[in-house]
Design a protein around this motif. Structure first.
Motif, PDB file in Angstrom:
ATOM      1  N   TYR A   1      11.150   0.226  -1.766  1.00  0.00           N
ATOM      2  CA  TYR A   1      11.613  -0.076  -2.770  1.00  0.00           C
ATOM      3  C   TYR A   1      11.947  -1.717  -2.579  1.00  0.00           C
ATOM      4  CZ  TYR A   1      12.357   5.353  -2.537  1.00  0.00           C
ATOM      5  OH  TYR A   1      12.667   5.982  -2.284  1.00  0.00           O
ATOM      6  N   ALA A   2      12.219  -2.055  -1.942  1.00  0.00           N
ATOM      7  CA  ALA A   2      13.027  -3.247  -1.690  1.00  0.00           C
ATOM      8  C   ALA A   2      11.236  -4.478  -1.229  1.00  0.00           C
ATOM      9  CB  ALA A   2      13.646  -4.049  -0.203  1.00  0.00           C
ATOM     10  N   SER A   3      10.589  -4.002  -1.240  1.00  0.00           N
ATOM     11  CA  SER A   3       9.012  -5.154  -1.168  1.00  0.00           C
ATOM     12  C   SER A   3       8.665  -5.101  -2.722  1.00  0.00           C
ATOM     13  CB  SER A   3       7.970  -4.214  -0.573  1.00  0.00           C
ATOM     14  OG  SER A   3       8.461  -3.607   0.498  1.00  0.00           O
ATOM     15  N   LEU A   4       9.223  -3.999  -3.562  1.00  0.00           N
ATOM     16  CA  LEU A   4       8.939  -4.307  -5.059  1.00  0.00           C
ATOM     17  C   LEU A   4      10.284  -5.015  -5.619  1.00  0.00           C
ATOM     18  CD1 LEU A   4       7.657  -0.305  -6.044  1.00  0.00           C
ATOM     19  CD2 LEU A   4       6.343  -2.446  -5.295  1.00  0.00           C
TER      20      LEU A   4
ATOM     21  N   PRO B   1       0.762  -0.673  -0.050  1.00  0.00           N
ATOM     22  CA  PRO B   1      -0.310  -0.221   0.015  1.00  0.00           C
ATOM     23  C   PRO B   1       0.614   1.608   0.275  1.00  0.00           C
ATOM     24  CG  PRO B   1      -1.364  -1.526   1.537  1.00  0.00           C
ATOM     25  CD  PRO B   1       0.382  -2.535   1.201  1.00  0.00           C
ATOM     26  N   LYS B   2       1.833   1.455   0.471  1.00  0.00           N
ATOM     27  CA  LYS B   2       2.750   2.755   0.650  1.00  0.00           C
ATOM     28  C   LYS B   2       3.810   2.488  -0.454  1.00  0.00           C
ATOM     29  CE  LYS B   2       2.737   4.487   4.910  1.00  0.00           C
ATOM     30  NZ  LYS B   2       2.026   6.598   4.725  1.00  0.00           N
ATOM     31  N   ALA B   3       3.578   1.815  -0.776  1.00  0.00           N
ATOM     32  CA  ALA B   3       4.482   1.397  -2.262  1.00  0.00           C
ATOM     33  C   ALA B   3       3.550   2.376  -3.450  1.00  0.00           C
ATOM     34  CB  ALA B   3       4.861   0.416  -2.947  1.00  0.00           C
ATOM     35  N   TRP B   4       2.159   1.804  -2.910  1.00  0.00           N
ATOM     36  CA  TRP B   4       1.311   2.318  -4.169  1.00  0.00           C
ATOM     37  C   TRP B   4       0.779   3.710  -4.288  1.00  0.00           C
ATOM     38  CZ3 TRP B   4      -0.648   1.369  -8.495  1.00  0.00           C
ATOM     39  CH2 TRP B   4      -1.852   2.066  -8.766  1.00  0.00           C
ATOM     40  N   GLU B   5       0.974   3.923  -2.913  1.00  0.00           N
ATOM     41  CA  GLU B   5       1.255   5.998  -2.210  1.00  0.00           C
ATOM     42  C   GLU B   5       1.746   6.800  -2.858  1.00  0.00           C
ATOM     43  OE1 GLU B   5       0.706   8.394   1.760  1.00  0.00           O
ATOM     44  OE2 GLU B   5       0.237   6.223   1.625  1.00  0.00           O
TER      45      GLU B   5
ATOM     46  N   SER C   1       8.643   5.076  -6.353  1.00  0.00           N
ATOM     47  CA  SER C   1       8.559   3.709  -6.017  1.00  0.00           C
ATOM     48  C   SER C   1       9.375   2.372  -6.961  1.00  0.00           C
ATOM     49  CB  SER C   1       7.472   3.006  -5.331  1.00  0.00           C
ATOM     50  OG  SER C   1       7.735   4.132  -3.166  1.00  0.00           O
ATOM     51  N   VAL C   2       8.340   3.216  -7.871  1.00  0.00           N
ATOM     52  CA  VAL C   2       8.830   1.699  -9.180  1.00  0.00           C
ATOM     53  C   VAL C   2      10.455   2.523  -9.655  1.00  0.00           C
ATOM     54  CG1 VAL C   2       7.506   1.329 -11.426  1.00  0.00           C
ATOM     55  CG2 VAL C   2       6.194   1.559  -9.785  1.00  0.00           C
ATOM     56  N   ILE C   3      10.586   3.653 -10.202  1.00  0.00           N
ATOM     57  CA  ILE C   3      11.447   4.112 -10.757  1.00  0.00           C
ATOM     58  C   ILE C   3      12.587   3.317  -9.987  1.00  0.00           C
ATOM     59  CG2 ILE C   3      13.087   6.064 -11.046  1.00  0.00           C
ATOM     60  CD1 ILE C   3      10.430   7.900 -11.704  1.00  0.00           C
TER      61      ILE C   3
END
Length: 403
Positions: A179-182, A95-99, A104-106
């Protein structure tokens, strides 16, 4: 004396060695700055394996590490690592990564993609020589597997190191976890691709469909249970997912990760989850490190293995640092920020060791490749804190930046 000792006694002797030697080295030599206890345990596992202890003292090695003892240790190690991987799946902060999805994706894609590319190039070089690819491995599986091993970030060890650096609950620590979660999701997705067995593809697709349906029902059930029941039911779910994934040909570790990934972290008290992770590390994972060390092999000659490990280490570290530097340029980070994040994200031990254990189990890599990658994982992890700690002291304001 040897013949008078039972298998149980020899097993307990092995456990005494597993727990006492790393602790004494860690405590007496005060290695915590560059090698936390978990890293010392991994190194001890390598030293206690056939390549070092087995060569120096073959009679004692054969006496202690008999086939029944090794099988007992492996059984404990399997369950320990399944627990550990499930916890890593639970701790994914999607959820935090999506926020913060653009940032985060880059960052995650550059932090994973660049060392993956560098590692694949190194793997292509290794294919030029015999003895590195396993008997069941195809070239593309070997190249992608070694490349991904260079790109892995070990989320649980990253958490441990950031706790030691006192930045885990700070904004920069939470960013790094995103970042690590993705990257963790990508790692297990690539592993599933590597393990895809076209002779059993129907069974594997069936597993994924049934897992999706079961996960929906499981989530409904867990949302209604009190927390004390959730802990126990999660273990039942873990065993079921591990069995189903292994039966489908994917590997029980893929099942363990999926078991954790579909659980929400807020279902569990954070302090209790931290304690569980620490207790698994304390009571069970040292056995996994020893069982991993027992699989090391220097059959091609120590120099070749060390050269391969050095090449992989350079590919891994430079690829990770360069990738995060590129992300920092795109996102206009402050000077020094990308270096700190890049060094922390290149922490390898544990998840990478689990990853390459699976590749070895499936015959995609040889014991020599496994040993080289194990050495790379230890070296990259030991470099992290000495590289990061001085930088954090120089740029304290970065700790509190939220993006």
């Amino acid at each position: 004396m040897h013949t008078a000792m039972t298998t149980t006694e020899i097993f307990l002797l092995a456990m005494l060695i597993i727990f006492s030697i790393p602790y004494l080295v860690w405590r007496l030599c005060d290695t915590n700055y560059y090698a936390p206890l978990v890293v010392v345990q991994i190194i001890a596992g390598i030293l206690l394996g056939p390549g070092v202890l087995g060569s120096a003292f073959p009679d004692y090695y054969k006496f202690v590490f008999t086939p029944p003892v090794i099988q007992s240790l492996n059984s404990i190690a399997w369950w320990a690592v399944m627990l550990f991987v499930m916890i890593a799946g639970i701790e994914l902060d999607l959820p935090k990564a999506w926020e913060h999805r653009r940032e985060s994706v880059i960052t995650a894609s550059m932090a994973l993609g660049t060392p993956l590319l560098f590692g694949c190039v190194a793997a292509l070089g290794m294919l030029s020589y015999s003895g590195w690819i396993g008997p069941n491995g195809k070239d593309w599986q070997f190249v992608l597997g070694v490349g991904m091993a260079c790109a892995v970030t070990a989320l649980p060890i990253l958490i441990l190191l950031m706790e030691n650096l006192e930045i885990l609950r700070q904004p920069i620590g939470q960013r790094i976890l995103r970042y690590a979660s993705l990257d963790d999701i990508a790692i297990w997705g690539v592993l599933a691709l590597i393990l895809l067995d076209w002779t059993r593809v129907g069974r594997q697709l069936g597993f994924l469909v049934l897992f999706a349906l079961a996960a929906w029902g499981f989530r409904k059930l867990m949302a209604r249970l009190p927390e004390r029941d959730r802990w126990y039911v999660s273990l039942i779910w873990l065993a079921a997912c591990g069995f189903a994934a292994d039966w489908a040909g994917l590997h029980f570790m893929v099942g363990a990760f999926l078991a954790g990934a579909v659980m929400d972290a807020h279902w569990f008290d954070q302090e209790k989850m931290d304690l569980m992770r620490h207790h698994v590390l304390l009571a069970f994972m040292p056995v996994f490190f020893l069982s991993t060390g027992l699989r090391t092999n220097w059959g091609m000659g120590g120099s070749a293995v060390f050269i391969a490990a050095a090449v992989l280490l350079v590919a891994s570290v430079t690829g990770k640092l360069l990738g995060v530097q590129i992300a920092g340029k795109i996102l206009k980070w402050q000077p020094g920020e990308a270096s700190i994040i890049g060094w922390l994200l290149q922490t390898k031990a544990l998840i990478m060791i689990i990853f390459v254990n699976i590749l070895l189990d499936k015959g995609i890599i040889t014991n020599e490749t496994f040993t080289a990658m194990l050495l790379m994982a230890v070296a990259s992890t030991m470099l992290t804190v000495p590289a990061v700690a001085p930088k954090l002291r120089q740029v304290k304001e970065l700790i509190f930046r939220t993006s």
